[in-house]
Design a protein around this motif. Structure first.
Motif, PDB file in Angstrom:
ATOM      1  N   GLN A 295      57.295  54.845  30.294  1.00 10.18           N
ATOM      2  CA  GLN A 295      56.516  53.833  29.589  1.00 10.18           C
ATOM      3  C   GLN A 295      57.172  53.522  28.241  1.00 10.18           C
ATOM      4  OE1 GLN A 295      52.407  54.967  29.480  1.00 10.18           O
ATOM      5  NE2 GLN A 295      51.673  52.944  28.903  1.00 10.18           N
TER       6      GLN A 295
ATOM      7  N   SER B 158      44.321  56.228  22.394  1.00  9.63           N
ATOM      8  CA  SER B 158      45.083  56.940  23.416  1.00  9.63           C
ATOM      9  C   SER B 158      46.453  57.399  22.924  1.00  9.63           C
ATOM     10  CB  SER B 158      45.270  56.039  24.643  1.00  9.63           C
ATOM     11  OG  SER B 158      45.990  54.866  24.293  1.00  9.63           O
ATOM     12  N   ALA B 159      46.753  57.169  21.641  1.00  7.63           N
ATOM     13  CA  ALA B 159      48.022  57.641  21.083  1.00  7.63           C
ATOM     14  C   ALA B 159      48.053  59.168  21.093  1.00  7.63           C
ATOM     15  CB  ALA B 159      48.203  57.117  19.670  1.00  7.63           C
TER      16      ALA B 159
ATOM     17  N   ALA C 100      52.634  52.039  25.447  1.00  7.38           N
ATOM     18  CA  ALA C 100      52.022  50.748  25.774  1.00  7.38           C
ATOM     19  C   ALA C 100      52.822  50.093  26.890  1.00  7.38           C
ATOM     20  CB  ALA C 100      51.976  49.856  24.539  1.00  7.38           C
ATOM     21  N   SER C 101      52.396  48.914  27.294  1.00  3.52           N
ATOM     22  CA  SER C 101      53.073  48.198  28.375  1.00  3.52           C
ATOM     23  C   SER C 101      54.385  47.568  27.924  1.00  3.52           C
ATOM     24  CB  SER C 101      52.150  47.120  28.948  1.00  3.52           C
ATOM     25  OG  SER C 101      51.765  46.208  27.917  1.00  3.52           O
ATOM     26  N   SER C 102      54.578  47.430  26.617  1.00  4.37           N
ATOM     27  CA  SER C 102      55.825  46.891  26.062  1.00  4.37           C
ATOM     28  C   SER C 102      56.039  47.493  24.684  1.00  4.37           C
ATOM     29  CB  SER C 102      55.760  45.369  25.964  1.00  4.37           C
ATOM     30  OG  SER C 102      54.825  44.974  24.968  1.00  4.37           O
ATOM     31  N   THR C 103      57.291  47.425  24.200  1.00  4.46           N
ATOM     32  CA  THR C 103      57.553  47.936  22.852  1.00  4.46           C
ATOM     33  C   THR C 103      56.814  47.099  21.816  1.00  4.46           C
ATOM     34  OG1 THR C 103      59.614  46.648  22.822  1.00  4.46           O
ATOM     35  CG2 THR C 103      59.791  48.981  23.367  1.00  4.46           C
TER      36      THR C 103
ATOM     37  N   ASP D  74      53.888  45.736  22.120  1.00  4.53           N
ATOM     38  CA  ASP D  74      52.500  46.213  22.087  1.00  4.53           C
ATOM     39  C   ASP D  74      52.404  47.563  21.388  1.00  4.53           C
ATOM     40  OD1 ASP D  74      51.571  43.972  23.353  1.00  4.53           O
ATOM     41  OD2 ASP D  74      51.463  44.888  25.352  1.00  4.53           O
ATOM     42  N   ALA D  75      53.387  48.437  21.628  1.00  3.08           N
ATOM     43  CA  ALA D  75      53.375  49.751  20.983  1.00  3.08           C
ATOM     44  C   ALA D  75      53.544  49.614  19.469  1.00  3.08           C
ATOM     45  CB  ALA D  75      54.481  50.634  21.564  1.00  3.08           C
TER      46      ALA D  75
ATOM     47  N   PHE E 119      53.011  56.327  20.385  1.00  2.00           N
ATOM     48  CA  PHE E 119      52.202  55.197  20.850  1.00  2.00           C
ATOM     49  C   PHE E 119      52.841  54.645  22.128  1.00  2.00           C
ATOM     50  CE2 PHE E 119      51.561  55.502  16.316  1.00  2.00           C
ATOM     51  CZ  PHE E 119      50.207  55.233  16.131  1.00  2.00           C
TER      52      PHE E 119
ATOM     53  N   LYS F 189      52.705  47.014  17.707  1.00  2.00           N
ATOM     54  CA  LYS F 189      51.453  46.423  17.223  1.00  2.00           C
ATOM     55  C   LYS F 189      50.377  47.483  17.057  1.00  2.00           C
ATOM     56  CE  LYS F 189      48.088  42.780  18.322  1.00  2.00           C
ATOM     57  NZ  LYS F 189      47.718  41.721  19.290  1.00  2.00           N
ATOM     58  N   ARG F 190      50.295  48.418  18.017  1.00  2.00           N
ATOM     59  CA  ARG F 190      49.286  49.481  17.930  1.00  2.00           C
ATOM     60  C   ARG F 190      49.530  50.354  16.705  1.00  2.00           C
ATOM     61  NH1 ARG F 190      48.329  53.199  22.680  1.00  2.00           N
ATOM     62  NH2 ARG F 190      46.724  53.801  21.196  1.00  2.00           N
TER      63      ARG F 190
END
Length: 370
Positions: free
Chosen positions: A305, A329-330, A353-356, A358-359, A351, A361-362
């Motif tokens: 992921q 969920s981190a 996520a479905s993309s870097t 998104d990660a 972190f 951004k989180r």
């Protein structure tokens, strides 16, 4: 001679910091026992070890005690004294040996060794005095970076010299140094390579690193570079592993400038920029290191992921405790250090996520780092 060290045996670790702790936790999951040598009791690694040897890294009596307790010995940082490493190599089973430690303890020796592999590094000169510095600058030019040859980390023992005024006003540190030309890089990258006692070699996905005040702030994986660059970085890691007769883990830090890669630094151990592997890869850098030194087959390094790793420093601990409800969920990792000093590495968060994007951004949405 290589050996297979089976679960149930004891792994000795030189150094009680967070890297040793994360090695130990993974080794315990695999059924191994842990002994650690560290000058202070209750260290991050000592907290999860079966045996603590409270001793200095230059104390051969401590080294003997660790050897008596251990079936195999490894290290979690490179500032082990040459005498201790030599004694353990000759009198215990430390398959990594002491030669790579010797090389990576001295930046000048490290750079010249990398050049022997026909790999590109920034132009550099040995500098032992202010007079030497002026001479080196005539050859290398400005801007450049003065670094102590030994010791120093996270920007300590380094001085960026942007102009002649900075050179003239510098109080020379009085220890052997190296002057390196400044590389105007587009990205900082790293690759973690592992080579077992059996010669099996793997690399982890290339990471993209962002630093703040010379301390690693964020590692983004996959790195936002093209596949040609990723493949070249991985090949550099494998070439160095072979040329240096690596056993265990080697972190290779790289500068990317105009699609060319420059080797910046080496670390002969698991590395901060590889912490993302703990959740984002099928095998973490810590499990892979244990497999390598124990003679077990190496695991898959496939990334499962996209991930961003964010470092937690001393100044982030109180804000973390006040906003832990935002963790979601981190994946939080704290190192068990007793004092949250400013800029001291206290933990990290992964972190996924479905993309870097998104990660990133989180991580950005959590105002912990602002």
């Amino acid at each position: 001679m290589s050996r297979t060290i089976l679960p149930g045996s004891t792994i000795g670790i030189l150094g009680g910091g967070q890297l040793g702790r994360m090695m130990a936790l993974k080794a315990r999951e695999m059924g191994y026992r842990i002994a650690v040598l560290e000058p202070k009791s209750g260290s991050p690694c000592g907290q999860v070890a079966d045996h603590e040897v409270v001793s200095g890294y230059d104390d051969l009596d401590g080294a003997r005690e660790l050897a008596d307790l251990s079936d195999v010995i490894t290290y979690e940082f490179e500032n082990i004294t040459h005498e201790t490493a030599k004694w353990l190599t000759e009198n215990a089973y430390m398959p990594q040996g002491g030669e790579l430690l010797r090389i990576t303890q001295d930046r000048y020796v490290e750079k010249t060794t990398i050049q022997k592999s026909d790999l590109q590094v920034a132009p550099f000169e040995a500098v032992d005095s202010k007079q030497d510095l002026y001479y080196a600058i005539k050859k290398i030019g400005l801007p450049s970076v003065l670094k102590t040859r030994t010791g120093g980390y996270d920007g300590k023992g380094q001085w960026v010299l942007r102009n002649q005024e900075a050179v003239d006003s510098l109080s020379f540190p009085g220890v052997p140094c190296i002057l390196e030309s400044w590389v105007p890089f587009q990205k900082e990258l790293s690759v973690i390579v592992t080579r077992s006692v059996m010669g099996e070699t793997t690399t982890f996905p290339v990471g993209e690193n962002l630093h703040v005040n010379n301390i690693l702030h964020q590692t983004i994986v996959p790195a936002r570079v093209n596949d040609t660059v990723k493949n070249a970085a991985s090949e550099i890691g494998k070439q160095l592993a072979n040329d240096l007769n690596l056993v265990g883990t080697l972190a290779v830090e790289l500068f990317l400038k105009d699609n060319e890669l420059y080797v910046n630094e080496l670390a002969p151990r698991p590395h901060n920029s590889g912490h993302y592997t703990m959740e984002a890869c099928e095998t973490s850098q810590f499990e892979q290191h244990i497999r390598a030194i124990c003679g077990l087959p190496l695991g898959s390094t496939k990334q499962v992921q996209p991930v961003v790793m964010g470092n937690l420093l001393g100044q982030h601990v109180s804000p973390l405790m006040e906003s832990v409800s935002e963790l979601g969920s981190a994946k939080l990792h704290l190192y068990g250090k007793d004092e949250a000093k400013h800029n001291r590495k206290m933990g990290h968060v992964n972190f996924l996520a479905s993309s870097t994007d998104d990660a990133i951004k989180r991580m950005t949405q959590w105002k912990l780092w602002q």
